[in-house]
Design an enzyme around this catalytic site. Structure first.
Site, PDB file in Angstrom:
ATOM      1  N   GLN A   1       0.829  -1.198   0.000  1.00 41.04           N
ATOM      2  CA  GLN A   1       0.000   0.000   0.000  1.00 41.04           C
ATOM      3  C   GLN A   1       0.869   1.256   0.000  1.00 41.04           C
ATOM      4  OE1 GLN A   1      -2.353  -0.668   3.509  1.00 41.04           O
ATOM      5  NE2 GLN A   1      -0.697  -0.160   4.913  1.00 41.04           N
TER       6      GLN A   1
ATOM      7  N   HIS B   1       1.208  -4.746   3.134  1.00 42.27           N
ATOM      8  CA  HIS B   1      -0.031  -4.982   3.877  1.00 42.27           C
ATOM      9  C   HIS B   1      -0.095  -6.441   4.289  1.00 42.27           C
ATOM     10  CE1 HIS B   1      -4.708  -4.431   4.136  1.00 42.27           C
ATOM     11  NE2 HIS B   1      -4.213  -5.065   5.174  1.00 42.27           N
TER      12      HIS B   1
ATOM     13  N   PHE C   1      -0.089  -5.882  14.388  1.00 47.11           N
ATOM     14  CA  PHE C   1      -0.459  -5.921  12.972  1.00 47.11           C
ATOM     15  C   PHE C   1       0.108  -7.186  12.328  1.00 47.11           C
ATOM     16  CE2 PHE C   1       0.436  -3.804   8.612  1.00 47.11           C
ATOM     17  CZ  PHE C   1      -0.703  -4.352   8.069  1.00 47.11           C
TER      18      PHE C   1
ATOM     19  N   GLU D   1      -1.919 -10.467  10.701  1.00 47.92           N
ATOM     20  CA  GLU D   1      -1.692 -10.977   9.346  1.00 47.92           C
ATOM     21  C   GLU D   1      -1.270 -12.448   9.385  1.00 47.92           C
ATOM     22  OE1 GLU D   1      -2.150  -9.494   6.258  1.00 47.92           O
ATOM     23  OE2 GLU D   1      -3.248  -8.043   7.479  1.00 47.92           O
TER      24      GLU D   1
ATOM     25  N   LYS E   1      -4.515 -14.582  10.376  1.00 50.26           N
ATOM     26  CA  LYS E   1      -5.545 -14.657   9.344  1.00 50.26           C
ATOM     27  C   LYS E   1      -5.027 -15.311   8.066  1.00 50.26           C
ATOM     28  CE  LYS E   1      -8.985 -11.953   6.820  1.00 50.26           C
ATOM     29  NZ  LYS E   1      -9.620 -10.623   6.620  1.00 50.26           N
ATOM     30  N   HIS E   2      -3.836 -14.937   7.632  1.00 48.28           N
ATOM     31  CA  HIS E   2      -3.336 -15.390   6.329  1.00 48.28           C
ATOM     32  C   HIS E   2      -2.149 -16.353   6.438  1.00 48.28           C
ATOM     33  CE1 HIS E   2      -5.890 -12.366   4.463  1.00 48.28           C
ATOM     34  NE2 HIS E   2      -5.376 -11.448   5.266  1.00 48.28           N
TER      35      HIS E   2
END
Length: 247
Positions: free
Chosen positions: A31, A58, A133, A137, A140-141
């Site tokens: 980003q 991101h 952060f 990430e 979730k991923h």
């Protein structure tokens, strides 16, 4: 009772499927901080330190080439209406939260923190701690990536380091400006020429409602080592011309 058993079977099937989930490619999402900050919502800097005027990571997101619906026994047991309300009409377009109990430990990425601070900073005002952060990430991923935490973050950093998106755009005459706009096709072509691969673009709107380049989605092979051409298009929210605001 029969319906309860059916739902238990469905969720056990989903759990097994999730653990063995196979995805098709990664999105490396970067980003532009000026576009993140130049909105009505604004931004905050981690530890009150302004990040560099460079594209920041991101995330690295496993993705499917096509959304996948859940078929077979689960649908037969629940019927179409119950199945669709439980799983969703489009199915899953990406895996996520594959192992909720797999928390990121600072120790696992201790040698990467300096690089992560530079290349993967948080700009959110809701949470100004970069480690949280990164943890989000990962949870979730990253837990769906088939990689250990260190490899997940190290390979993401290496992918970003291969191509400096801001420099690639600058070589094409696309530089940050508070007044200039650029053809979105020129942005896309510059990235394709500079990296050798077609990427997807996402725009947002500044405080005045003008379109600005927000995120670049580069596609990556399943080993998280090399860029590939993106196998599918995605909504861009871009207009014919976009801004790249100063940061």
């Amino acid at each position: 009772m029969k319906l309860v058993i059916a739902f238990l079977v469905l969720f056990s099937l989903l759990a097994v499927s999730s653990a063995a989930e196979k995805f098709d490619f990664f999105y490396l999402v970067q980003q532009w901080p000026g576009s993140f900050c130049d909105t009505r919502q604004g931004c905050c800097f981690p530890d009150d330190t302004k990040p560099a005027a460079a594209f920041g990571i991101h995330g690295l997101w496993p993705n499917y080439a096509k959304c996948r619906g859940r078929q077979g026994l689960a649908r037969a047991m629940l019927g179409d209406d119950a199945f669709l309300s439980t799983v969703g009409r489009r199915g899953k377009c990406w895996p996520e939260y594959c192992d909720d109990g797999n928390e990121l430990s600072p120790w696992e990425i201790r040698d990467l923190v300096a690089s992560l601070d530079r290349s993967w900073p948080t700009l959110s005002c809701k949470n100004r701690r970069s480690f949280e952060f990164w943890s989000y990430e990962w949870k979730k991923h990253g837990t769906c990536s088939n990689l250990e935490p260190h490899d997940y973050f190290a390979r993401t950093l290496a992918l970003k380091a291969k191509h400096d998106l801001a420099a690639i755009l600058a070589d094409a005459g696309i530089v940050p400006s508070d007044t200039e706009t650029y053809p979105v096709s020129s942005v896309r072509d510059a990235i394709a020429q500079g990296t050798g691969f077609v990427a997807n673009l996402e725009c947002n709107r500044d405080a005045d409602g003008e379109a600005q380049l927000f995120q670049v989605y580069q596609c990556v092979d399943r080993d998280a080592k090399d860029l590939i051409d993106c196998p599918l298009a995605m909504p861009t929210k871009c207009t014919d011309r976009v801004k790249l605001p100063v940061f």
